[in-house]
Write an enzyme that holds these catalytic residues in place. Sequence first.
Site, short mmCIF file in Angstrom:
data_model
loop_
_atom_site.label_atom_id
_atom_site.label_comp_id
_atom_site.label_asym_id
_atom_site.label_seq_id
_atom_site.Cartn_x
_atom_site.Cartn_y
_atom_site.Cartn_z
N CYS A 21 1.00 -1.02 -0.03
CA CYS A 21 -0.07 -0.13 0.04
C CYS A 21 0.81 1.30 -0.05
CB CYS A 21 -0.92 -0.02 1.23
SG CYS A 21 -1.88 1.24 1.48
N CYS A 58 -6.16 -1.87 8.43
CA CYS A 58 -5.74 -0.65 8.12
C CYS A 58 -5.49 0.11 9.58
CB CYS A 58 -6.32 0.47 7.24
SG CYS A 58 -5.70 1.89 6.90
N CYS A 111 3.68 22.21 3.72
CA CYS A 111 3.47 20.86 3.80
C CYS A 111 4.62 20.10 2.62
CB CYS A 111 2.22 20.32 3.29
SG CYS A 111 1.73 20.94 1.63
#
Length: 468
Positions: free
Chosen positions: A79, A176, A426
């Site tokens: 993932c 998850c 960010c």
Amino acid sequence: MALKKGTVTELDIESTAFKGKGIAKVDGLAVFVPGTAPGDKIKAMITRKKKSFREAKILEILEPSPLRIDPLCSHANTCGGCTWQHIPYEKQIEFKEQHVRDHITRIAGLDESIVQPIIGCDQPFYYRNKMEYSFGTRRWLTEAEINIDEYVDDSAFAAGMHAPGRYDKILNLNECHLQEKVSFQLLDTVRGFCIENGIEAFNTHKNEGYMRHLVVRTSGHTDDLMVNLVTYRDEPDVVERLADLLLKKFPQITTIVNNVNDQPNPTAVGRFEHVIHGPGYIVDHIGSHSFKIHANAFFQTNTLQAEKLYSVARDYAGLNNGGHLFDLYCGVGTLSLYMADKADKVTGIEIVDVAVENARFNASENGVKNAEFVLGDMKDTFNDDFLEKNGRPDCIITDPPRSGMHPDVVDQLCKLDVDRMVYVSCNPSTMARDLKTMKEYYNVESVQPVDMFPQTYHIEAVTRLTKK
């Protein structure tokens, strides 16, 4: 060694690079390898050849690094959501801090002493307040399935995350650990309901099917829990049956909405929305302000870390004596409102019209009367005419997207010669690029890294600038 594409070679991973890839050196040439840790000795295949570097993928770990740990999640190596679960958290933040230092020195040409020790996250798992899951008709195969000689059918009702770099294949999640555990339980229940009732996932190639996304929102400061079912068609009977099941199994759900996206675009934002249960929003807090968060509204993904980030920004702004604050790229106004009690006036600028509406609504809901919000593209709106109409600022906060600020905006900020500026980023690499220009006009005094996204390579930073 030529290191052509397809070459198989042994590599010693020496350090980490931005985006979380490990770095090996071969005759002075950098080779970037995802999924590695400093100290790994690996067998790898070159997958990309560029003039100044190579990229490779792991074929085998010959000698694991002493740093390497077993990931909590079985999907961690496949993932794209968690790229660093194989590295202990205390090392993750050490590497992130070093990345910020590297950008500040190498790109901005500044002294690394201005970079402060990183502010880590107290909760390195289960920290996200929003998860967006996708549904599809083709699942991403495991490494073992890819490597066997016989044909493996990838058609299935798949529910989870898009495979890295693929819009049409879904990694069918079994677990998850980024959001509260109820989040995956909700996904598993929706998947089971659809399979049991013959409800099709959306097919991106044929633009047909029904179930597109499940978006789960939680609150950092309340018990609110939102389920947003994103479908391709408007079929109230199906949604209501599914909602009944979810409410029976998860009575803590406070609201359920159905966004209907009947367009070919892949987003979880519907062309229209139905509120199935509850008020249609959840409530969360940043500092002393509360926010009603609707299904498609932006809100900082890690509530508790956002408060730490905003606290640094407020300290750096130095608004103890009031003054006029400009908040560039203000979004839904969370940072504007957080700063408002320290300023005489706050002016926010944002390009997304829905965000501006939300910002005005949030200001009204919180009784903040000294904040106003202007709709416009920064590179076109933030100019001399804007300043003549709205006045000159005593301090500016800029919180641009990952790509950083447009050169025209950087140029305007340099000409403005404001007393104080706070740059919230960010993406420290694009921030460093902008600082390289701005340092000719401003003193770059301090850079504070803040980890908002544990288990990933992403890192935020706040920079304080003062007029020269």
